[in-house]
Enzyme design. Sequence first.
Site, short mmCIF file in Angstrom:
data_model
loop_
_atom_site.label_atom_id
_atom_site.label_comp_id
_atom_site.label_asym_id
_atom_site.label_seq_id
_atom_site.Cartn_x
_atom_site.Cartn_y
_atom_site.Cartn_z
N TYR A 139 0.82 -1.21 0.00
CA TYR A 139 0.00 0.00 0.00
C TYR A 139 0.85 1.25 0.00
O TYR A 139 0.48 2.27 -0.61
CB TYR A 139 -0.96 -0.01 1.20
CG TYR A 139 -2.02 -1.07 1.06
CD1 TYR A 139 -3.02 -0.95 0.10
CD2 TYR A 139 -2.00 -2.21 1.86
CE1 TYR A 139 -3.99 -1.94 -0.04
CE2 TYR A 139 -2.96 -3.20 1.71
CZ TYR A 139 -3.95 -3.06 0.77
OH TYR A 139 -4.90 -4.04 0.61
N TYR A 140 2.01 1.19 0.65
CA TYR A 140 2.94 2.32 0.59
C TYR A 140 3.38 2.54 -0.86
O TYR A 140 3.35 3.67 -1.37
CB TYR A 140 4.14 2.05 1.49
CG TYR A 140 5.17 3.15 1.47
CD1 TYR A 140 4.96 4.34 2.14
CD2 TYR A 140 6.38 3.00 0.78
CE1 TYR A 140 5.90 5.36 2.14
CE2 TYR A 140 7.33 4.01 0.77
CZ TYR A 140 7.09 5.18 1.45
OH TYR A 140 8.03 6.19 1.42
N GLY A 141 3.79 1.46 -1.52
CA GLY A 141 4.20 1.56 -2.91
C GLY A 141 3.08 2.03 -3.81
O GLY A 141 3.29 2.81 -4.74
N LYS A 181 2.56 5.84 -3.39
CA LYS A 181 3.66 6.57 -4.00
C LYS A 181 3.66 6.43 -5.52
O LYS A 181 4.01 7.36 -6.25
CB LYS A 181 4.99 6.09 -3.43
CG LYS A 181 5.20 6.45 -1.96
CD LYS A 181 5.26 7.94 -1.74
CE LYS A 181 5.71 8.30 -0.33
NZ LYS A 181 5.75 9.77 -0.12
#
Length: 273
Positions: A149-151, A154
Amino acid sequence: MTDARVWFITGATRGLGRAFTEAALDAGDRVVGAARDITPLAELAERHPGRLVALPLDVVDRAAVMATVDRAVAAFGRLDVVVNNAGGLLFGMVEEATEEQIRAHLDVNFFGAVWVAQAVVPHLRAQGSGHILQVTTMGTGGGFAQVGYYGAGKAALDSVSEALAMEVERFGVKVTIVQAGGYDTGLFTLGTTATEPHPAYDDLRAELAELWGDDAGPAPATAAPAVMELVGLADPPRRLILGGASYDMVLAQLDQRRDLYRAWEDLSRRAPG
């Protein structure tokens, strides 16, 4: 002081945001630093009287972002460098994350950054100049277990930033996607929301822990000189990877993807279009 640049930096109290704030002030520039809790900027403001304005801001609140950017412009009369840096980490497997966690994460890492971009562009367009640094990550080229989810957030910001760059360059406004490597920013501690671990992923979790090890990465301040050089360029690049090891990893990922596409070229070409 007339040649001093004016910076607007979100997430200015720690990590890369703090490092860039300190580097800009040390260079004689002026900074508007924004964060949810601006208390850590008090001593820095004392060391640089009149050159640091700290404004409380939660980037999730679009109306607050618009008002805070207006206050930032009023503080020093203009904005020259905007660092869209505020963010956090949702750490866990895709299956494990709750809807609330996912939406809250994207509210900060994607929508918050979009609100800042929307707020600053009218000011930069009106003055006919400015440089927006969109802080993403070296991992936007593909997802990775436990930080999917971070990727994703971003990567979405990465794509929007490419569009933004094309839209505003005719107004004299530059956009650089800063693909940061693994610096010791506190992202995996202070900035982390963790999912409830599912036992089905225990083995993978252990493998990943061994793969990543205990190295937190270099200090954020080590990235500041490259960024200071970046904002001094008359024609800055649209993308910049921060970190030599990260640079090598990104190029390796690109090569792997290119090899994969070529391995299946025949099947791709069987479909019209």
